[in-house]
Design a protein around this motif. Structure first.
Motif: not given
Length: 258
Positions: A44-56
């Motif tokens: 949320x703090x980085x305007x460049x981030x548009x998608x958050x991916x989670x994986x194992x």
């Protein structure tokens, strides 16, 4: 060099969180929960981030719940209430992330892992993935009221009861049929790539509004319901303490209802 138990990698507009304890099926430690919370703050703090991916990491699991050795010091129901509140804080933070969140799941996605996946916006899985919260036959503990509400929101009361009372594990195909998984595929990496590319091409504010509206609707149905008494009774029971000891000692357990 020690490898971190949670990896956070930034690649252009995509921030990827990898749960990285493959030998333990990526079971979550307190530090990993804190790391996930921090990753959400970073997204949320980085305007460049548009998608958050989670994986194992590895082939066996997304996340196989919370590391059970951490329950060994629990001595009262208050410990259980504090634990569930701590987990709810992390789950709420993940659900509150402004950008779309995608869980890419292979192998076991159980216990706390299922809850983590459930607060993501989209879930992709392989057919042989396994989803469930089989605590009725493992630890004899319970969930917080927000987590029960989360399961009912996604699965409906009948499927939630089936999953929990029968301690069932749904396959990726079953979870897809229930509407929990958006896409079930053998080629998880390609499905993830296509999904991320699609999300990156969509209007950020429209996606944020959709996430925010659905989040508010879901939470409003459970906001007035308190379940701390339920959690305290179960986590404070001899059944729970005995089950933790038995699990860690790899011994059978006997339920007494006390």
């Amino acid at each position: 060099m020690t490898v971190p138990d949670i990896l956070v990698e930034h690649d252009g507009p995509v921030l990827t969180v990898t749960f990285n304890r493959p030998a333990q099926r990526n079971a979550m430690t307190w530090a990993m929960y804190d790391g996930l919370y921090s990753a959400c703050e970073r997204a949320d703090a980085d305007d460049e981030v548009r998608v958050l991916v989670l994986r194992g990491a590895g082939e066996d699991a997304f996340v196989a719940g919370t590391d059970i050795t951490q329950f060994a010091d629990f001595t009262s129901g208050a410990d259980g209430v504090a634990y569930e509140e701590r987990i709810s804080r992390v789950l709420n933070r993940l659900e509150d992330v402004d950008v779309p969140t995608v869980a890419a799941i292979r192998g076991y996605c159980v216990g706390g892992g299922l809850a983590i996946a459930a607060v993501c916006d989209l879930r992709l899985a392989t057919p042989d993935a396994r989803f469930g919260i089989p605590v009725a036959r493992t630890l004899g503990n319970c969930l917080s009221m927000p987590t029960y509400a989360l399961l009912v929101h996604h699965l409906g009361p009948a499927r939630a009861l089936d999953l929990l009372l029968n301690a069932r594990l749904y396959s990726g195909q079953e979870a897809h049929g229930a509407g929990f998984v958006a896409e079930c595929t053998e080629d998880l990496d390609e499905a993830l790539r296509q999904t991320v590319d699609r999300l990156l091409g969509h209007a950020p504010l429209t996606m944020w509004a959709t996430k925010e509206a659905i989040r508010r609707l879901r939470r409003s149905t459970a906001a007035a319901v308190d379940g701390d008494d339920i959690v305290a009774r179960v986590y404070g029971s001899e059944d729970f303490r005995a089950a933790v000891r038995a699990f860690n000692a790899k011994q059978p357990r006997t339920w007494t209802g006390r």
